[in-house]
Design an enzyme around this catalytic site. Structure first.
Site, PDB file in Angstrom:
ATOM      1  N   SER A  70      42.016  46.915  30.206  1.00  0.00           N
ATOM      2  CA  SER A  70      42.286  45.483  30.366  1.00  0.00           C
ATOM      3  C   SER A  70      41.937  44.706  29.112  1.00  0.00           C
ATOM      4  O   SER A  70      42.235  43.530  29.009  1.00  0.00           O
ATOM      5  CB  SER A  70      41.486  44.940  31.554  1.00  0.00           C
ATOM      6  N   HIS A 117      49.103  47.892  31.333  1.00  0.00           N
ATOM      7  CA  HIS A 117      48.056  47.160  32.055  1.00  0.00           C
ATOM      8  C   HIS A 117      48.622  46.645  33.381  1.00  0.00           C
ATOM      9  O   HIS A 117      49.393  45.689  33.407  1.00  0.00           O
ATOM     10  CB  HIS A 117      47.537  46.011  31.174  1.00  0.00           C
ATOM     11  N   GLU A 146      51.645  44.651  31.864  1.00  0.00           N
ATOM     12  CA  GLU A 146      51.654  44.313  30.430  1.00  0.00           C
ATOM     13  C   GLU A 146      51.824  45.621  29.670  1.00  0.00           C
ATOM     14  O   GLU A 146      51.051  46.563  29.878  1.00  0.00           O
ATOM     15  CB  GLU A 146      50.325  43.664  30.022  1.00  0.00           C
ATOM     16  N   ASN A 191      44.389  38.565  30.569  1.00  0.00           N
ATOM     17  CA  ASN A 191      42.942  38.314  30.543  1.00  0.00           C
ATOM     18  C   ASN A 191      42.539  37.275  29.502  1.00  0.00           C
ATOM     19  O   ASN A 191      41.497  36.639  29.635  1.00  0.00           O
ATOM     20  CB  ASN A 191      42.175  39.618  30.369  1.00  0.00           C
TER      21      ASN A 191
HETATM   22  N1  3HC Z   1      48.214  47.875  49.935  1.00  0.00           N
HETATM   23  C1  3HC Z   1      48.715  47.375  51.080  1.00  0.00           C
HETATM   24  N2  3HC Z   1      48.345  46.197  51.599  1.00  0.00           N
HETATM   25  C2  3HC Z   1      47.432  45.497  50.903  1.00  0.00           C
HETATM   26  C3  3HC Z   1      46.881  45.950  49.689  1.00  0.00           C
HETATM   27  C4  3HC Z   1      47.301  47.203  49.229  1.00  0.00           C
HETATM   28  N3  3HC Z   1      46.832  47.748  48.097  1.00  0.00           N
HETATM   29  N4  3HC Z   1      46.019  45.026  49.239  1.00  0.00           N
HETATM   30  C5  3HC Z   1      46.021  44.015  50.126  1.00  0.00           C
HETATM   31  N5  3HC Z   1      46.868  44.309  51.118  1.00  0.00           N
HETATM   32  C6  3HC Z   1      47.140  43.558  52.306  1.00  0.00           C
HETATM   33  C7  3HC Z   1      45.872  43.122  52.986  1.00  0.00           C
HETATM   34  O1  3HC Z   1      45.280  44.172  53.696  1.00  0.00           O
HETATM   35  C8  3HC Z   1      46.382  42.035  53.879  1.00  0.00           C
HETATM   36  O2  3HC Z   1      46.947  42.615  55.045  1.00  0.00           O
HETATM   37  P1  3HC Z   1      46.855  41.886  56.465  1.00  0.00           P
HETATM   38  O3  3HC Z   1      47.674  40.642  56.301  1.00  0.00           O
HETATM   39  O4  3HC Z   1      47.474  42.888  57.379  1.00  0.00           O
HETATM   40  O5  3HC Z   1      45.418  41.628  56.701  1.00  0.00           O
HETATM   41  C9  3HC Z   1      47.470  41.469  52.995  1.00  0.00           C
HETATM   42  O6  3HC Z   1      47.790  42.364  51.989  1.00  0.00           O
HETATM   43  C10 3HC Z   1      46.975  40.233  52.354  1.00  0.00           C
HETATM   44  O7  3HC Z   1      47.787  39.370  52.818  1.00  0.00           O
HETATM   45  P2  3HC Z   1      47.483  37.845  52.646  1.00  0.00           P
HETATM   46  O8  3HC Z   1      48.386  37.131  53.577  1.00  0.00           O
HETATM   47  O9  3HC Z   1      46.019  37.590  52.699  1.00  0.00           O
HETATM   48  O10 3HC Z   1      47.860  37.532  51.190  1.00  0.00           O
HETATM   49  P3  3HC Z   1      49.208  37.791  50.486  1.00  0.00           P
HETATM   50  O11 3HC Z   1      49.972  38.882  51.102  1.00  0.00           O
HETATM   51  O12 3HC Z   1      49.916  36.540  50.359  1.00  0.00           O
HETATM   52  O13 3HC Z   1      48.709  38.254  49.053  1.00  0.00           O
HETATM   53  C11 3HC Z   1      47.441  39.074  47.342  1.00  0.00           C
HETATM   54  C12 3HC Z   1      47.646  39.078  48.833  1.00  0.00           C
HETATM   55  C13 3HC Z   1      48.690  39.670  46.675  1.00  0.00           C
HETATM   56  C14 3HC Z   1      46.258  39.933  46.982  1.00  0.00           C
HETATM   57  C15 3HC Z   1      47.257  37.594  46.887  1.00  0.00           C
HETATM   58  O14 3HC Z   1      46.097  37.077  47.485  1.00  0.00           O
HETATM   59  C16 3HC Z   1      47.165  37.437  45.418  1.00  0.00           C
HETATM   60  O15 3HC Z   1      48.170  37.402  44.729  1.00  0.00           O
HETATM   61  N6  3HC Z   1      45.932  37.318  44.879  1.00  0.00           N
HETATM   62  C17 3HC Z   1      45.713  37.195  43.461  1.00  0.00           C
HETATM   63  C18 3HC Z   1      45.711  38.595  42.881  1.00  0.00           C
HETATM   64  C19 3HC Z   1      45.644  38.542  41.380  1.00  0.00           C
HETATM   65  O16 3HC Z   1      45.611  37.505  40.743  1.00  0.00           O
HETATM   66  N7  3HC Z   1      45.629  39.745  40.802  1.00  0.00           N
HETATM   67  C20 3HC Z   1      45.516  39.876  39.368  1.00  0.00           C
HETATM   68  C21 3HC Z   1      44.089  40.039  39.011  1.00  0.00           C
HETATM   69  S1  3HC Z   1      43.896  40.239  37.307  1.00  0.00           S
HETATM   70  C22 3HC Z   1      44.028  41.866  37.056  1.00  0.00           C
HETATM   71  O17 3HC Z   1      44.227  42.662  37.936  1.00  0.00           O
HETATM   72  C23 3HC Z   1      43.849  42.291  35.640  1.00  0.00           C
HETATM   73  C24 3HC Z   1      42.530  42.970  35.439  1.00  0.00           C
HETATM   74  O18 3HC Z   1      42.489  43.489  34.138  1.00  0.00           O
HETATM   75  C25 3HC Z   1      41.336  42.042  35.630  1.00  0.00           C
END
Ligand code: 3HC
Length: 289
Positions: A120, A141, A153, A191
């Site tokens: 990252s 990434h 990325e 990031n």
């Molecule tokens: N596989 C299958 N289902 C998954 C899962 C996975 N890996 N991860 C989460 N889910 C499921 C959950 O279990 C939940 O299921 P449920 O509704 O049955 O309880 C569902 O997804 C979550 O649903 P929500 O309605 O709460 O939320 P959304 O579906 O709308 O979105 C999310 C979930 C995509 C995680 C959303 O909250 C999001 O976009 N969050 C921000 C994530 C983000 O910004 N990621 C980037 C981080 S930065 C990065 O990774 C870079 C690193 O270098 C730091």
């Protein structure tokens, strides 16, 4: 050009297992490697659960979920990666460890094998220097949670060839993801922008601008963020957030990346977010995705 058949993934944490899952769904034979057998079994179970969930929600055909599991192999034998035409390293974010893995992969795999890293923030050019094939080293990434997030990325090191870049773009699309090519600079794009924002949310908490819940609600309701920044920091891992900020602070020599003392305190107390069950929030169960 992207004619990979067998893909090796190194590291079965949240990112490695997510990458293995999307590669298996796309029909590649996947070898997910880790030194810890228990961690691998946990990853295998989490992938199965994730696929079932996606199938139950109609986001994946049940037969695709089933065939993905058949394409997925887990192993503690590094030698099993020999047959891979692409290896994606997703080990712990430690430069010395990643360099060691790259050196070993360079010695093990065939000369045509592309070696990618999910780092990252560590420069791709530095990792490439640990190998004798810097033209075949590239950054991929992925975002967390990998099965749900579309972006990858793609980062070229100084010596990454056009062919390696082109193959990686094609592969990313085959995985159903959106590639964005980014310069090899600390933190890349995501990031570079996300980490200072998360850090600023911790400053807001430290300075008592609002409660953690209200800081998160403000950004969700006020800026349409799917998750509040403190919840997202817990999700990414507070140690990971700290590490990324430290790399950018050191390499970009700019105090705007200086980690907030409260973030450091949480990490010192081993409150790392979801993965340890406690961060800014408490979590009943810790599932590695
Ligand atoms: N596989 C299958 N289902 C998954 C899962 C996975 N890996 N991860 C989460 N889910 C499921 C959950 O279990 C939940 O299921 P449920 O509704 O049955 O309880 C569902 O997804 C979550 O649903 P929500 O309605 O709460 O939320 P959304 O579906 O709308 O979105 C999310 C979930 C995509 C995680 C959303 O909250 C999001 O976009 N969050 C921000 C994530 C983000 O910004 N990621 C980037 C981080 S930065 C990065 O990774 C870079 C690193 O270098 C730091």
């Amino acid at each position: 050009m992207a004619n990979h058949k067998t893909i090796g993934i190194i590291g079965s944490g949240q990112m490695g297992s997510g990458i293995a899952q999307v590669c298996a769904v796309a029909g590649f034979d996947v070898w997910l490697y880790d030194i810890a057998h228990e961690q691998l079994q946990k990853a295998h179970k989490n992938i199965e659960t994730s696929l079932e969930k996606l199938a139950a929600k109609g986001k994946l055909l049940p037969e695709k979920a089933k065939s993905a599991m058949q394409h997925l192999n887990i192993t503690t034998q590094f030698g099993d990666l020999k047959k891979c035409s692409l290896c994606i390293e997703a080990a712990t974010e430690k430069e010395a460890l990643k360099k060691k893995i790259f050196k070993e992969l360079d010695e093990l795999t065939g000369p045509e094998t592309i070696l990618a890293t999910n780092t990252s923030s560590i420069p791709i050019t530095d990792l490439a220097a640990a190998t004798k094939r810097p033209d075949k080293i590239i950054g991929m990434h992925f975002m967390n949670p990998v099965p749900l997030m579309a972006l990858v990325e793609v980062i070229r090191g100084k010596k990454t060839s056009d062919e390696t870049h082109q193959k990686t773009i094609e592969l990313t699309k085959k995985l159903g993801k959106t590639p964005v090519t980014v310069k090899d600079s600390p933190g890349f794009v995501i990031n570079r922008i996300l980490a200072p924002m998360l850090n600023e949310a911790v400053w807001a908490l430290q300075e008592g601008l609002a409660t953690k819940e209200d800081i998160d609600t403000a950004m969700k309701e006020g800026c349409h963020f799917p998750m509040g920044p403190l919840a997202l920091a817990d999700f990414v891992g507070l140690d990971t957030c700290l590490f990324i900020l430290e790399v950018m602070h050191k390499d970009l020599k700019n105090d705007k990346f200086k980690p907030c003392p409260l973030l450091k305190k949480y990490v010192e107390e081993k409150k790392l977010g979801r993965k340890t069950g406690e961060g800014f929030y408490s979590y009943a169960s810790t599932i590695v995705r």
